[in-house]
Scaffold this motif. Structure first.
Motif, PDB file in Angstrom:
ATOM      1  N   LEU A  31       0.816  -1.209   0.000  1.00 30.36           N
ATOM      2  CA  LEU A  31       0.000   0.000   0.000  1.00 30.36           C
ATOM      3  C   LEU A  31       0.849   1.258   0.000  1.00 30.36           C
ATOM      4  CD1 LEU A  31      -2.370  -1.120   2.897  1.00 30.36           C
ATOM      5  CD2 LEU A  31      -2.699  -1.506   0.446  1.00 30.36           C
ATOM      6  N   LEU A  32       0.521   2.188  -0.886  1.00 28.95           N
ATOM      7  CA  LEU A  32       1.105   3.527  -0.900  1.00 28.95           C
ATOM      8  C   LEU A  32      -0.064   4.503  -0.817  1.00 28.95           C
ATOM      9  CD1 LEU A  32       3.717   5.220  -1.214  1.00 28.95           C
ATOM     10  CD2 LEU A  32       3.199   5.309  -3.671  1.00 28.95           C
ATOM     11  N   TYR A  33      -0.126   5.229   0.291  1.00 31.36           N
ATOM     12  CA  TYR A  33      -1.259   6.117   0.538  1.00 31.36           C
ATOM     13  C   TYR A  33      -1.085   7.462  -0.159  1.00 31.36           C
ATOM     14  CZ  TYR A  33      -1.798   2.832   4.385  1.00 31.36           C
ATOM     15  OH  TYR A  33      -1.919   1.686   5.147  1.00 31.36           O
ATOM     16  N   ARG A  34      -2.199   8.052  -0.555  1.00 33.26           N
ATOM     17  CA  ARG A  34      -2.196   9.436  -1.027  1.00 33.26           C
ATOM     18  C   ARG A  34      -1.920  10.340   0.174  1.00 33.26           C
ATOM     19  NH1 ARG A  34      -5.038   9.611  -5.965  1.00 33.26           N
ATOM     20  NH2 ARG A  34      -6.416   7.832  -6.267  1.00 33.26           N
ATOM     21  N   TRP A  50      -9.383  14.085   5.054  1.00 36.11           N
ATOM     22  CA  TRP A  50      -8.664  12.913   5.550  1.00 36.11           C
ATOM     23  C   TRP A  50      -7.399  12.650   4.748  1.00 36.11           C
ATOM     24  CZ3 TRP A  50     -12.973   8.662   6.263  1.00 36.11           C
ATOM     25  CH2 TRP A  50     -13.721   8.955   7.408  1.00 36.11           C
ATOM     26  N   SER A  51      -6.412  12.125   5.414  1.00 30.89           N
ATOM     27  CA  SER A  51      -5.225  11.621   4.732  1.00 30.89           C
ATOM     28  C   SER A  51      -5.590  10.288   4.075  1.00 30.89           C
ATOM     29  CB  SER A  51      -4.083  11.400   5.737  1.00 30.89           C
ATOM     30  OG  SER A  51      -4.423  10.337   6.621  1.00 30.89           O
ATOM     31  N   GLY A  52      -4.734   9.848   3.166  1.00 33.40           N
ATOM     32  CA  GLY A  52      -4.942   8.537   2.576  1.00 33.40           C
ATOM     33  C   GLY A  52      -4.930   7.448   3.632  1.00 33.40           C
ATOM     34  N   ARG A  53      -4.004   7.557   4.587  1.00 35.71           N
ATOM     35  CA  ARG A  53      -3.928   6.558   5.656  1.00 35.71           C
ATOM     36  C   ARG A  53      -5.240   6.514   6.443  1.00 35.71           C
ATOM     37  NH1 ARG A  53       0.043   3.668   7.990  1.00 35.71           N
ATOM     38  NH2 ARG A  53       1.695   4.870   6.988  1.00 35.71           N
ATOM     39  N   ARG A  54      -5.801   7.685   6.748  1.00 33.59           N
ATOM     40  CA  ARG A  54      -7.064   7.729   7.507  1.00 33.59           C
ATOM     41  C   ARG A  54      -8.199   7.106   6.696  1.00 33.59           C
ATOM     42  NH1 ARG A  54     -11.064   6.776   9.312  1.00 33.59           N
ATOM     43  NH2 ARG A  54     -12.416   7.948  10.704  1.00 33.59           N
ATOM     44  N   ASP A  88      15.336   1.459  -6.895  1.00 35.11           N
ATOM     45  CA  ASP A  88      15.622   2.429  -5.831  1.00 35.11           C
ATOM     46  C   ASP A  88      14.401   3.268  -5.469  1.00 35.11           C
ATOM     47  OD1 ASP A  88      18.241   1.555  -5.775  1.00 35.11           O
ATOM     48  OD2 ASP A  88      18.995   3.183  -7.037  1.00 35.11           O
ATOM     49  N   ALA A  89      13.580   3.569  -6.454  1.00 33.19           N
ATOM     50  CA  ALA A  89      12.427   4.440  -6.222  1.00 33.19           C
ATOM     51  C   ALA A  89      11.225   3.701  -5.623  1.00 33.19           C
ATOM     52  CB  ALA A  89      12.016   5.108  -7.536  1.00 33.19           C
ATOM     53  N   MET A  90      11.312   2.367  -5.523  1.00 32.79           N
ATOM     54  CA  MET A  90      10.174   1.616  -4.999  1.00 32.79           C
ATOM     55  C   MET A  90       9.975   1.946  -3.523  1.00 32.79           C
ATOM     56  SD  MET A  90       9.336  -2.453  -5.161  1.00 32.79           S
ATOM     57  CE  MET A  90      10.152  -2.997  -3.677  1.00 32.79           C
ATOM     58  N   ARG A  91       8.741   2.260  -3.182  1.00 34.54           N
ATOM     59  CA  ARG A  91       8.427   2.556  -1.788  1.00 34.54           C
ATOM     60  C   ARG A  91       6.981   2.197  -1.521  1.00 34.54           C
ATOM     61  NH1 ARG A  91       5.687   7.463  -2.027  1.00 34.54           N
ATOM     62  NH2 ARG A  91       6.074   8.613  -3.921  1.00 34.54           N
ATOM     63  N   TRP A  92       6.721   1.760  -0.321  1.00 33.33           N
ATOM     64  CA  TRP A  92       5.376   1.442   0.143  1.00 33.33           C
ATOM     65  C   TRP A  92       5.249   1.984   1.542  1.00 33.33           C
ATOM     66  CZ3 TRP A  92       2.682  -0.040  -3.820  1.00 33.33           C
ATOM     67  CH2 TRP A  92       3.319  -0.710  -4.862  1.00 33.33           C
ATOM     68  N   HIS A  93       4.051   2.230   1.990  1.00 37.95           N
ATOM     69  CA  HIS A  93       3.842   2.638   3.376  1.00 37.95           C
ATOM     70  C   HIS A  93       3.633   1.415   4.266  1.00 37.95           C
ATOM     71  CE1 HIS A  93       2.681   6.682   1.612  1.00 37.95           C
ATOM     72  NE2 HIS A  93       3.709   6.910   2.401  1.00 37.95           N
ATOM     73  N   THR A 123     -10.163   3.040  -2.510  1.00 35.58           N
ATOM     74  CA  THR A 123      -9.846   3.764  -3.740  1.00 35.58           C
ATOM     75  C   THR A 123      -9.424   5.200  -3.432  1.00 35.58           C
ATOM     76  OG1 THR A 123     -11.397   2.375  -4.947  1.00 35.58           O
ATOM     77  CG2 THR A 123     -10.752   4.446  -5.997  1.00 35.58           C
ATOM     78  N   ALA A 124     -10.131   5.845  -2.522  1.00 33.92           N
ATOM     79  CA  ALA A 124      -9.798   7.219  -2.143  1.00 33.92           C
ATOM     80  C   ALA A 124      -8.447   7.299  -1.442  1.00 33.92           C
ATOM     81  CB  ALA A 124     -10.891   7.785  -1.230  1.00 33.92           C
ATOM     82  N   ALA A 125      -8.090   6.247  -0.727  1.00 36.28           N
ATOM     83  CA  ALA A 125      -6.891   6.239   0.109  1.00 36.28           C
ATOM     84  C   ALA A 125      -5.592   6.049  -0.653  1.00 36.28           C
ATOM     85  CB  ALA A 125      -7.008   5.123   1.149  1.00 36.28           C
ATOM     86  N   LEU A 126      -5.618   5.247  -1.715  1.00 37.83           N
ATOM     87  CA  LEU A 126      -4.372   4.743  -2.294  1.00 37.83           C
ATOM     88  C   LEU A 126      -3.897   5.499  -3.522  1.00 37.83           C
ATOM     89  CD1 LEU A 126      -5.058   0.923  -1.960  1.00 37.83           C
ATOM     90  CD2 LEU A 126      -3.620   2.376  -0.498  1.00 37.83           C
ATOM     91  N   ALA A 127      -2.585   5.791  -3.533  1.00 45.28           N
ATOM     92  CA  ALA A 127      -1.920   6.329  -4.718  1.00 45.28           C
ATOM     93  C   ALA A 127      -1.439   5.182  -5.594  1.00 45.28           C
ATOM     94  CB  ALA A 127      -0.743   7.213  -4.305  1.00 45.28           C
TER      95      ALA A 127
END
Length: 144
Positions: A31-34, A50-54, A88-93, A123-127
């Motif tokens: 998961l990568l949050y907005r 709300w944040s993506g995490r919220r 290198d650019a791969m990242r997840w929360h 859907t709203a949460a994730l980038a």
């Protein structure tokens, strides 16, 4: 911006549906949050800031009862730290592995009308995200 994946493509979902349906499955979720959740205009949470995490927490709260009812459970959960092997650019929360008794349980969950209302939060949460099906294997101290 690189391509993001929130929902399965038709081809990927067909491949999932064509796999055996009568065996346990593990679903790896990355998961990568907005920074800020992106709800459709007029949605009850659209103006809450709300944040993506919220928003993902809301998804968990509203989809959790359905997930549990179909026999789902979380068998591993972790917070991303760094990539050791990979881009290198791969990242997840966050990441987790959801276990289902079989793919029929997964289909039952996603077809549930209450789940379909809850998934708007995801859907709203994730980038970006990944959802990868695995067949559970033995655990222990051996790699092979």
């Amino acid at each position: 911006m690189t391509e993001s994946y929130i929902d399965p493509s038709r081809a990927n979902f067909e491949a999932f549906k064509n796999l055996p349906r009568d065996e346990p499955i593990h679903m790896l979720n990355l998961l990568l949050y907005r920074e800020e959740a992106e709800y459709p205009a007029g949605h009850e949470h659209a103006a809450k800031g709300w944040s993506g995490r919220r928003a993902y927490e809301e998804y968990g709260k509203t989809s959790g009862p359905i997930f549990r009812r179909v026999g789902g459970s979380i068998v591993w959960r972790g917070a991303f730290q760094t990539v050791v092997t990979g881009p290198d650019a791969m990242r997840w929360h966050d990441g987790f592995v959801a276990q289902y008794p079989d793919s029929g349980a997964f289909f039952e969950m996603i077809k549930d009308p209450d789940y379909q209302l809850a998934v708007v939060n995801r859907t709203a949460a994730l980038a970006d995200s990944r959802l990868v099906r695995f067949s559970p294997g033995a655990t222990g101290s051996e790699f092979g």
